[in-house]
Motif scaffolding. Structure first.
Motif, mmCIF file in Angstrom:
data_model
loop_
_atom_site.group_PDB
_atom_site.id
_atom_site.type_symbol
_atom_site.label_atom_id
_atom_site.label_comp_id
_atom_site.label_asym_id
_atom_site.label_seq_id
_atom_site.Cartn_x
_atom_site.Cartn_y
_atom_site.Cartn_z
ATOM 1 N N ASP A 249 0.882 -1.205 0.099
ATOM 2 C CA ASP A 249 -0.002 -0.115 -0.089
ATOM 3 C C ASP A 249 0.691 1.406 0.062
ATOM 4 O OD1 ASP A 249 -2.691 1.080 0.549
ATOM 5 O OD2 ASP A 249 -1.430 1.962 1.968
ATOM 6 N N ALA A 250 1.943 1.053 0.881
ATOM 7 C CA ALA A 250 2.778 2.432 0.765
ATOM 8 C C ALA A 250 3.480 2.594 -0.485
ATOM 9 C CB ALA A 250 3.670 2.359 2.106
ATOM 10 N N VAL A 251 4.253 1.430 -1.099
ATOM 11 C CA VAL A 251 4.738 1.881 -2.472
ATOM 12 C C VAL A 251 3.645 2.418 -3.366
ATOM 13 C CG1 VAL A 251 5.565 0.372 -4.224
ATOM 14 C CG2 VAL A 251 6.153 -0.467 -2.013
ATOM 15 N N GLU A 252 2.536 2.090 -3.474
ATOM 16 C CA GLU A 252 1.451 2.484 -4.392
ATOM 17 C C GLU A 252 1.240 3.871 -4.281
ATOM 18 O OE1 GLU A 252 -1.887 -0.168 -3.990
ATOM 19 O OE2 GLU A 252 -0.895 -1.721 -4.705
ATOM 20 N N ARG A 253 1.108 4.247 -2.846
ATOM 21 C CA ARG A 253 0.946 5.747 -2.462
ATOM 22 C C ARG A 253 2.052 6.411 -2.910
ATOM 23 N NH1 ARG A 253 -3.201 6.637 1.707
ATOM 24 N NH2 ARG A 253 -4.329 4.674 2.030
ATOM 25 N N THR B 201 4.700 9.993 -9.407
ATOM 26 C CA THR B 201 4.261 10.125 -10.785
ATOM 27 C C THR B 201 3.814 11.434 -11.077
ATOM 28 O OG1 THR B 201 3.900 7.649 -11.010
ATOM 29 C CG2 THR B 201 2.814 8.996 -12.581
ATOM 30 N N GLU B 202 2.812 12.010 -10.131
ATOM 31 C CA GLU B 202 2.398 13.017 -10.106
ATOM 32 C C GLU B 202 3.256 14.361 -10.317
ATOM 33 O OE1 GLU B 202 -0.191 16.282 -7.489
ATOM 34 O OE2 GLU B 202 -0.623 14.049 -7.180
ATOM 35 N N LEU B 203 4.438 14.193 -9.595
ATOM 36 C CA LEU B 203 5.455 14.968 -9.607
ATOM 37 C C LEU B 203 6.620 15.094 -10.466
ATOM 38 C CD1 LEU B 203 5.935 15.480 -5.658
ATOM 39 C CD2 LEU B 203 4.619 17.100 -7.365
#
Length: 423
Positions: free
Chosen positions: A204-208, A214-216
């Motif tokens: 979960d933390a990897v995905e977050r 990716t956004e930045l």
């Protein structure tokens, strides 16, 4: 000038390698170079690029009873590691200009080259820190570990944005503490730590983290991925990831024997997950092996499961364990070179290191690929004087060279010549 004659390279070819020792670089590679200067006959020996361990904790400043730059770098050199990357959770943590300078002064005692990572806490000073010659930002902790440096999501986003502006890689310790299993706290067996810090907390933390990266448009590297789900999440998001030897070779099945000496963050996983992690290492999915070398004394580790500190040593045994896997045909020597040298040099922007090529630095390791020996803590050089791989078999270096200088040969050490790779 030094000529290494008739060495076997990781691809199986036999070559002569000439080194300009005054410049510390490889000047020529061929099958029949004219002898010049000192000559070393490497017939039957394997010549590897020096390993780059992108994740160590050499504990100085603040915890020199566990490890020092001198003892940690000796351990690295004896294990064929020619460059290490030290993480920021020391005392003081490496989060501003003065703390960087203090660590850099201590690191000058290293036998091998090094990078120093900068850390993030609520009190960090990014303007100072990011002007220092750090290798990367991180290990940025998304859950508490040794040093209590876990941070909230808003600060993580801000830190990633600042690092991206400086074109720095961000190394992430990815665990989501909200998904830890509090029911496990009622237990006191050695497996309770693995039950508590769940596999789901990692993935979960990897995905977050990757969503923010990716956004930045960030360059994200996920530290010590311990689950196939975490590896796959990083890969699918375009982040790089590392696996430690302990997550590659050990599982919860080993905890009855290891006890609290097998407690680390993230913890050991099930044997099924371990086998899947190993498969991803072998098939090229995993980018690199890094040790998360995190020594603690025997006295500190010999405590209850909720009181013992997390972490195990590993910088000296990483390459020997991988070479033993190659000797047994479970990995290729090419894959070992990719995992320990070529890919780390690419990911962290070290173009003069990581490969046996003309013009590259002569960071080299010479081994007899058939000369195995039993791993014993008494033979290792880490100050903590224990290993989770006691009794395992490894293939250890005969010679380790940093920039053409012999820093380890047949049990003896050269001079402390380590340099900051970013300075």
């Amino acid at each position: 000038m030094l000529t290494i004659r008739n060495a076997t390279l990781p691809d199986g070819s036999k070559r002569d390698v000439r080194i300009e020792t005054d410049a510390g670089r490889i000047s020529a590679i061929g099958s029949s170079l004219t002898e010049s200067g000192e000559v070393v006959d490497a017939t039957g020996k394997l010549l590897l690029p020096g390993a780059i361990d992108a994740h160590v904790h050499f504990r100085q400043p603040g915890f020199s009873h566990k490890e020092t730059w001198e003892t940690g770098s000796k351990s690295a050199a004896a294990g064929g590691v020619t460059t290490v990357v030290d993480q920021p959770n020391t005392n003081p943590p490496t989060v501003d200009g003065p703390s960087f300078d203090e660590k850099a002064e201590l690191a000058a005692r290293s036998y091998v080259d090094y990078g120093i990572n900068g850390g993030v806490t609520p009190d960090w000073n990014p303007d100072e820190l990011l002007d220092e010659p750090i290798l990367a930002l991180g290990e940025v902790f998304l859950a508490d570990s040794t040093g209590k440096m876990g941070i909230e999501a808003d600060l993580f986003r801000s830190a990633v944005e600042r690092a991206t502006d400086k074109y720095l890689v961000v190394t992430v310790h990815a665990e989501n503490a909200d998904l830890f299993d509090s029911d496990a706290k009622s237990r006191d067996d050695a497996d309770a730590w693995s039950a508590y810090r769940t596999a789901e907390a990692e993935s979960d933390a990897v995905e977050r983290a990757c969503e923010i990266g990716t956004e930045l448009g960030a360059r994200l590297h996920i530290a010590h991925t311990s689950t196939p789900e975490g590896i796959d999440a990083a890969t699918e998001a375009g982040a790089t990831c590392e696996v430690t030897p302990h997550h590659m070779f050990l599982s919860r099945d080993d905890l009855d024997e290891l006890g609290t000496f097998g407690r680390m963050n993230p913890p050991l996983r099930s044997e099924e997950r371990r086998e899947e992690v190993f498969a991803r290492v072998a098939d090229g999915t995993v980018d690199m092996i890094a040790t998360d070398h995190a020594p603690h004394t025997r006295e500190e580790k010999d405590a209850g499961i909720w009181d013992a500190p997390s972490g195990v040593p590993g910088v000296e045994t990483m390459l020997p364990l991988l070479l033993e896997e190659a000797r047994k045909d479970n990995l290729s020597y090419e894959r070992v070179a990719d995992l320990t040298a070529r890919t780390p040099s690419k990911v962290f922007g070290l173009p003069r290191k990581g490969r046996i090529e003309e013009g590259r630095m002569a960071d080299l390791v010479l081994v007899d690929p058939d000369a195995t020996r039993e791993i014993r803590a008494e033979d290792l050089h880490t100050k903590c004087d224990w290993t989770p791989f006691e009794g395992w078999t490894g293939v250890f270096p005969e010679v380790t060279m940093v920039r053409g200088n012999v820093v380890f040969e047949d049990g003896e050490f050269g001079e402390q010549i380590g340099e900051n790779v970013r300075a």
